[in-house]
Design a protein around this motif. Structure first.
Motif, mmCIF file in Angstrom:
data_model
loop_
_atom_site.group_PDB
_atom_site.id
_atom_site.type_symbol
_atom_site.label_atom_id
_atom_site.label_comp_id
_atom_site.label_asym_id
_atom_site.label_seq_id
_atom_site.Cartn_x
_atom_site.Cartn_y
_atom_site.Cartn_z
ATOM 1 N N ARG A 199 0.860 -1.190 0.000
ATOM 2 C CA ARG A 199 0.000 0.000 0.000
ATOM 3 C C ARG A 199 0.893 1.237 0.000
ATOM 4 O O ARG A 199 1.858 1.318 0.756
ATOM 5 C CB ARG A 199 -0.904 -0.008 1.217
ATOM 6 N N MET A 200 0.580 2.204 -0.849
ATOM 7 C CA MET A 200 1.402 3.404 -0.966
ATOM 8 C C MET A 200 1.169 4.339 0.219
ATOM 9 O O MET A 200 0.030 4.554 0.638
ATOM 10 C CB MET A 200 1.112 4.138 -2.270
ATOM 11 N N ALA A 201 2.258 4.885 0.722
ATOM 12 C CA ALA A 201 2.176 5.881 1.784
ATOM 13 C C ALA A 201 1.660 7.182 1.171
ATOM 14 O O ALA A 201 2.107 7.597 0.100
ATOM 15 C CB ALA A 201 3.548 6.098 2.403
ATOM 16 N N VAL A 202 0.686 7.819 1.845
ATOM 17 C CA VAL A 202 0.092 9.061 1.356
ATOM 18 C C VAL A 202 0.073 10.088 2.480
ATOM 19 O O VAL A 202 -0.385 9.796 3.590
ATOM 20 C CB VAL A 202 -1.357 8.843 0.848
ATOM 21 N N THR A 203 0.581 11.276 2.185
ATOM 22 C CA THR A 203 0.471 12.407 3.101
ATOM 23 C C THR A 203 -0.312 13.505 2.378
ATOM 24 O O THR A 203 -0.574 13.396 1.177
ATOM 25 C CB THR A 203 1.856 12.924 3.534
ATOM 26 N N SER A 204 -0.676 14.551 3.088
ATOM 27 C CA SER A 204 -1.452 15.640 2.490
ATOM 28 C C SER A 204 -0.770 16.980 2.701
ATOM 29 O O SER A 204 -0.310 17.283 3.802
ATOM 30 C CB SER A 204 -2.848 15.708 3.110
ATOM 31 N N GLU A 205 -0.738 17.752 1.636
ATOM 32 C CA GLU A 205 -0.224 19.113 1.660
ATOM 33 C C GLU A 205 -0.966 19.891 0.569
ATOM 34 O O GLU A 205 -0.518 19.938 -0.573
ATOM 35 C CB GLU A 205 1.286 19.117 1.385
ATOM 36 N N PRO A 206 -2.131 20.464 0.880
ATOM 37 C CA PRO A 206 -2.905 21.178 -0.138
ATOM 38 C C PRO A 206 -2.096 22.297 -0.791
ATOM 39 O O PRO A 206 -1.409 23.056 -0.110
ATOM 40 C CB PRO A 206 -4.090 21.741 0.640
ATOM 41 N N LEU A 207 -2.178 22.368 -2.115
ATOM 42 C CA LEU A 207 -1.534 23.433 -2.887
ATOM 43 C C LEU A 207 -2.567 24.062 -3.815
ATOM 44 O O LEU A 207 -3.330 23.351 -4.465
ATOM 45 C CB LEU A 207 -0.356 22.887 -3.709
ATOM 46 N N LYS A 208 -2.589 25.382 -3.901
ATOM 47 C CA LYS A 208 -3.597 26.093 -4.689
ATOM 48 C C LYS A 208 -3.482 25.845 -6.185
ATOM 49 O O LYS A 208 -4.464 25.944 -6.906
ATOM 50 C CB LYS A 208 -3.521 27.589 -4.399
ATOM 51 N N ASP A 209 -2.284 25.528 -6.670
ATOM 52 C CA ASP A 209 -2.126 25.354 -8.113
ATOM 53 C C ASP A 209 -2.265 23.890 -8.565
ATOM 54 O O ASP A 209 -1.958 23.550 -9.693
ATOM 55 C CB ASP A 209 -0.788 25.932 -8.589
ATOM 56 N N TRP A 210 -2.765 23.016 -7.680
ATOM 57 C CA TRP A 210 -3.060 21.632 -8.030
ATOM 58 C C TRP A 210 -4.561 21.437 -7.822
ATOM 59 O O TRP A 210 -5.012 21.282 -6.696
ATOM 60 C CB TRP A 210 -2.300 20.650 -7.151
#
Length: 170
Positions: free
Chosen positions: A91-102
């Motif tokens: 299972r792939m490790a996933v973190t979150s970091e919202p970016l406005k240009d994505w």
């Protein structure tokens, strides 16, 4: 390399043949057991593989596990990494970091464990970062956008944004 790619295509077919009937909690038995059968090798360790993307370094395949979205996906949905050298799925490790240009500004935030991925596609952005687009049918109809990071021993994902739809994508 072509041989194991064909084997993964067969794996997707065999996994689809194991799909659960509506209302059933027990999966059907596999058509062919895991292991080597003459010149065919059946690899187990994934559930309902739908789409594949090779990592830019050519060492891994990203596999989307499209587990029945109508039933919430469950623990079997998500993105896994196939390591052909060891023939393992992780299972792939996933973190979150919202970016406005994505994605779009109206994206409500990370999808988390509700991700039920269908189609996936990798793209190299102008700044050199590798973006993974994921058509999602769990929790919301959306295209989720992740950055593929390859600095560690195995690639990981960072969620950066999404585009939400009122209709189903395919």
């Amino acid at each position: 390399m072509t041989f194991w790619l064909l084997g993964l295509a067969g794996l997707a077919f065999l996994s689809a043949a194991q799909a659960q009937p509506r209302g059933s909690e027990q999966p059907l038995p596999p058509l062919v057991e895991c292991g080597t059968h003459d010149e065919l090798e059946i690899l187990c360790g994934t559930r309902s593989p739908e789409d594949l993307e090779m990592t830019p370094d050519g060492k891994f395949l990203i596999v989307s596990q499209f587990v029945n979205a109508a039933r919430g996906g469950g623990a079997g949905a998500g993105l896994v990494l196939f390591d052909p050298a060891n023939q393992t799925f992780t299972r792939m490790a996933v973190t979150s970091e919202p970016l406005k240009d994505w994605g779009e500004r109206a994206c409500p935030g990370p999808i988390g464990d509700r991700l039920v991925p269908h189609g996936i596609s990798l793209l190299k952005r102008k700044n050199g970062k590798i973006q993974l687009y994921v058509v999602n049918h769990g929790g919301r109809e959306s295209i989720e956008m992740f950055e593929l990071t390859e600095g560690a021993a195995t690639p990981a994902l960072v969620w950066h944004g999404c585009v939400v739809s009122k209709q189903a994508y395919n």
